[in-house]
Design a protein around this motif. Sequence first.
Motif, PDB file in Angstrom:
ATOM      1  N   SER A 115     -26.881  -5.999  91.065  1.00 30.95           N
ATOM      2  CA  SER A 115     -27.501  -5.858  92.287  1.00 30.95           C
ATOM      3  C   SER A 115     -28.077  -6.976  93.032  1.00 30.95           C
ATOM      4  O   SER A 115     -28.523  -6.817  94.332  1.00 30.95           O
ATOM      5  CB  SER A 115     -28.867  -4.971  92.308  1.00 30.95           C
ATOM      6  OG  SER A 115     -29.818  -5.578  91.426  1.00 30.95           O
TER       7      SER A 115
ATOM      8  N   ALA B 274     -27.910  -9.833  95.635  1.00 27.42           N
ATOM      9  CA  ALA B 274     -27.213 -10.105  97.013  1.00 27.42           C
ATOM     10  C   ALA B 274     -26.356 -11.250  97.129  1.00 27.42           C
ATOM     11  O   ALA B 274     -25.542 -11.159  97.813  1.00 27.42           O
ATOM     12  CB  ALA B 274     -28.130 -10.056  97.969  1.00 27.42           C
TER      13      ALA B 274
ATOM     14  N   THR C 292     -17.264 -13.284  95.903  1.00 27.52           N
ATOM     15  CA  THR C 292     -16.111 -12.407  96.041  1.00 27.52           C
ATOM     16  C   THR C 292     -15.121 -12.242  94.649  1.00 27.52           C
ATOM     17  O   THR C 292     -14.757 -13.436  94.175  1.00 27.52           O
ATOM     18  CB  THR C 292     -15.323 -12.670  97.251  1.00 27.52           C
ATOM     19  OG1 THR C 292     -16.138 -12.698  98.353  1.00 27.52           O
ATOM     20  CG2 THR C 292     -14.095 -11.630  97.574  1.00 27.52           C
TER      21      THR C 292
ATOM     22  N   TYR D 151     -16.301  -2.929  92.296  1.00 25.81           N
ATOM     23  CA  TYR D 151     -16.758  -3.799  93.620  1.00 25.81           C
ATOM     24  C   TYR D 151     -16.208  -3.332  94.763  1.00 25.81           C
ATOM     25  O   TYR D 151     -14.872  -3.434  94.725  1.00 25.81           O
ATOM     26  CB  TYR D 151     -16.715  -5.180  93.315  1.00 25.81           C
ATOM     27  CG  TYR D 151     -17.733  -5.642  92.152  1.00 25.81           C
ATOM     28  CD1 TYR D 151     -19.132  -5.948  92.259  1.00 25.81           C
ATOM     29  CD2 TYR D 151     -17.263  -5.530  90.825  1.00 25.81           C
ATOM     30  CE1 TYR D 151     -19.818  -6.498  91.206  1.00 25.81           C
ATOM     31  CE2 TYR D 151     -17.974  -5.828  89.479  1.00 25.81           C
ATOM     32  CZ  TYR D 151     -19.272  -6.247  89.855  1.00 25.81           C
ATOM     33  OH  TYR D 151     -20.050  -6.592  88.887  1.00 25.81           O
ATOM     34  N   HIS D 152     -16.852  -3.014  95.632  1.00 24.71           N
ATOM     35  CA  HIS D 152     -16.313  -2.522  97.320  1.00 24.71           C
ATOM     36  C   HIS D 152     -15.895  -4.099  97.611  1.00 24.71           C
ATOM     37  O   HIS D 152     -16.606  -4.735  98.127  1.00 24.71           O
ATOM     38  CB  HIS D 152     -17.363  -2.097  98.025  1.00 24.71           C
ATOM     39  CG  HIS D 152     -17.046  -1.493  99.310  1.00 24.71           C
ATOM     40  ND1 HIS D 152     -17.944  -1.099 100.095  1.00 24.71           N
ATOM     41  CD2 HIS D 152     -15.457  -1.139  99.699  1.00 24.71           C
ATOM     42  CE1 HIS D 152     -17.014  -0.462 101.294  1.00 24.71           C
ATOM     43  NE2 HIS D 152     -15.933  -0.772 100.963  1.00 24.71           N
TER      44      HIS D 152
ATOM     45  N   LYS E 266     -17.115  -7.653  96.527  1.00 26.09           N
ATOM     46  CA  LYS E 266     -18.479  -8.062  96.835  1.00 26.09           C
ATOM     47  C   LYS E 266     -19.656  -7.250  96.346  1.00 26.09           C
ATOM     48  O   LYS E 266     -20.092  -7.506  95.504  1.00 26.09           O
ATOM     49  CB  LYS E 266     -18.593  -8.222  98.331  1.00 26.09           C
ATOM     50  CG  LYS E 266     -17.467  -9.254  98.748  1.00 26.09           C
ATOM     51  CD  LYS E 266     -17.911  -9.481 100.454  1.00 26.09           C
ATOM     52  CE  LYS E 266     -16.673 -10.480 100.828  1.00 26.09           C
ATOM     53  NZ  LYS E 266     -16.929 -10.760 102.194  1.00 26.09           N
ATOM     54  N   LYS E 267     -19.499  -5.944  96.783  1.00 26.01           N
ATOM     55  CA  LYS E 267     -20.866  -4.878  96.428  1.00 26.01           C
ATOM     56  C   LYS E 267     -20.379  -4.247  95.300  1.00 26.01           C
ATOM     57  O   LYS E 267     -19.442  -3.558  95.294  1.00 26.01           O
ATOM     58  CB  LYS E 267     -20.914  -4.138  97.766  1.00 26.01           C
ATOM     59  CG  LYS E 267     -21.469  -4.715  99.027  1.00 26.01           C
ATOM     60  CD  LYS E 267     -21.623  -3.787 100.156  1.00 26.01           C
ATOM     61  CE  LYS E 267     -22.283  -4.559 101.439  1.00 26.01           C
ATOM     62  NZ  LYS E 267     -22.610  -3.873 102.501  1.00 26.01           N
ATOM     63  N   HIS E 268     -21.500  -4.176  94.417  1.00 24.89           N
ATOM     64  CA  HIS E 268     -21.241  -3.340  93.152  1.00 24.89           C
ATOM     65  C   HIS E 268     -21.406  -2.006  93.482  1.00 24.89           C
ATOM     66  O   HIS E 268     -22.566  -1.609  94.071  1.00 24.89           O
ATOM     67  CB  HIS E 268     -22.282  -4.009  92.238  1.00 24.89           C
ATOM     68  CG  HIS E 268     -22.238  -3.470  90.753  1.00 24.89           C
ATOM     69  ND1 HIS E 268     -23.144  -3.429  89.899  1.00 24.89           N
ATOM     70  CD2 HIS E 268     -21.052  -2.724  90.128  1.00 24.89           C
ATOM     71  CE1 HIS E 268     -22.529  -2.713  88.648  1.00 24.89           C
ATOM     72  NE2 HIS E 268     -21.503  -2.394  89.054  1.00 24.89           N
ATOM     73  N   ILE E 269     -20.664  -1.246  93.014  1.00 23.81           N
ATOM     74  CA  ILE E 269     -20.666   0.455  93.289  1.00 23.81           C
ATOM     75  C   ILE E 269     -21.174   0.984  91.832  1.00 23.81           C
ATOM     76  O   ILE E 269     -20.713   1.038  90.935  1.00 23.81           O
ATOM     77  CB  ILE E 269     -19.084   1.011  93.540  1.00 23.81           C
ATOM     78  CG1 ILE E 269     -18.738   0.344  94.733  1.00 23.81           C
ATOM     79  CG2 ILE E 269     -19.498   2.552  93.479  1.00 23.81           C
ATOM     80  CD1 ILE E 269     -17.242   0.802  94.936  1.00 23.81           C
TER      81      ILE E 269
ATOM     82  N   HIS F 298     -23.252   5.036  96.621  1.00 22.85           N
ATOM     83  CA  HIS F 298     -22.406   3.842  97.048  1.00 22.85           C
ATOM     84  C   HIS F 298     -20.919   4.524  97.244  1.00 22.85           C
ATOM     85  O   HIS F 298     -20.030   3.693  97.785  1.00 22.85           O
ATOM     86  CB  HIS F 298     -22.480   2.823  96.063  1.00 22.85           C
ATOM     87  CG  HIS F 298     -23.690   2.296  95.707  1.00 22.85           C
ATOM     88  ND1 HIS F 298     -23.882   1.426  94.685  1.00 22.85           N
ATOM     89  CD2 HIS F 298     -24.572   2.298  96.569  1.00 22.85           C
ATOM     90  CE1 HIS F 298     -25.053   0.911  94.815  1.00 22.85           C
ATOM     91  NE2 HIS F 298     -25.602   1.273  95.955  1.00 22.85           N
TER      92      HIS F 298
ATOM     93  N   ARG G 199     -19.789   5.301 100.757  1.00 25.09           N
ATOM     94  CA  ARG G 199     -19.754   4.362 101.610  1.00 25.09           C
ATOM     95  C   ARG G 199     -18.245   3.928 101.668  1.00 25.09           C
ATOM     96  O   ARG G 199     -17.992   3.231 102.740  1.00 25.09           O
ATOM     97  CB  ARG G 199     -20.362   3.152 101.483  1.00 25.09           C
ATOM     98  CG  ARG G 199     -21.979   3.289 101.355  1.00 25.09           C
ATOM     99  CD  ARG G 199     -22.955   2.275 101.099  1.00 25.09           C
ATOM    100  NE  ARG G 199     -24.159   2.374 100.749  1.00 25.09           N
ATOM    101  CZ  ARG G 199     -25.081   1.647 100.283  1.00 25.09           C
ATOM    102  NH1 ARG G 199     -24.741   0.523 100.087  1.00 25.09           N
ATOM    103  NH2 ARG G 199     -26.423   2.049 100.045  1.00 25.09           N
TER     104      ARG G 199
END
Length: 350
Positions: free
Chosen positions: A75, A77, A81, A116-117, A120-123, A128, A131
């Motif tokens: 989680s 920030a 990548t 990872y979306h 980058k962003k962890h699902i 999540h 999104r």
Amino acid sequence: INPNIHSTPELTPNKQQHKHKQTKKLTQSLKQKKKARKDKDKMAAVMANTPSVASSSAPTATLKESKNRRSSLASSATVSTIQGDRSRRIAVPMPRSMADLHNNAARFGMSGVDFYHHGKKHIKHDGHVDRLGHEHVVVVTGWDKHTEPTPMSTHNDTYKAHRIEPRKGPAPHSARNPLPFEGTATSADYKAHTIDPRRSPGRAPAPKSEPFLGNSTHLTDYVPHKIEARKAYERPPAAKQEPFNGTRTSDDFCAHRIEARTAPGRPKAPPSQPFNGNSSYQEAYIPHAVKVNKPFERPAASPSLPFESTSEYLQNYMGHKIAKREMVHMEPAIHQGGGYRGRRPQSARH
């Protein structure tokens, strides 16, 4: 002694050995799981550009603490990548839950996967997943299943193959040296005797046969008799034929002349007179004059006007645009230091 109290039965050597093997197998599986968790923590630490939490300084970390560390790292920030392998990218329908993502990720043959979306962003949960949008990219991380130790069945663990050495045969006996015979043999006590050949007994000569001068019972009972020869049958001589001097019945019927039969003549018809009267048909059915009907003439067609209104079909059945199916691209991550050894799915799209 109370018969209701049951004493604990002693374990036989085979059962003790089996129990020991089960305990050993359980210990090995726990060690493998602990090692997998440490490897996963190291990978998450590399992705987050932070030092590994599963270092040698904390070998006695509990399972709950390792989970908390992984969640805090995922989680964060400042996640770098994660590059995905575009050559193994596949297109899947828009997922609605984490279960859909796991089902689609199974086609890469990976275990312990994370999503990872756009890398980058962890699902982590279904919120999540909501999104995700059309043509978005989901990078899948995990470990190749081929690197995991192959599980052993209880049969192979219990019944292990043992090497059987070939059985050796008995050693051959050494030949003994014969010693000279210094005693007396029993053959000197038994002397050889001559054996006369055995003759077959001869047959006694047969007495001479005398001629039979008597009579047998057959000759006495059956005396031959003289049989006279039978004469052949003689036919009587044929009677002489006399001439016929009588009268025949055919002479009584004389032939008569038959006259030719003439056909009877038809009577002559009287001469016909012209008919000057009226028949009943003409008196009953008098002809009348019939008017000729003219054919029907169609009126001239009116000029057609263009249809400027809407039909009932168009009002009830209106055409709607079909929404384009939303798709999401999924691709495995390019691991650092060794690459990825999984199989490419058959439905992979470039």
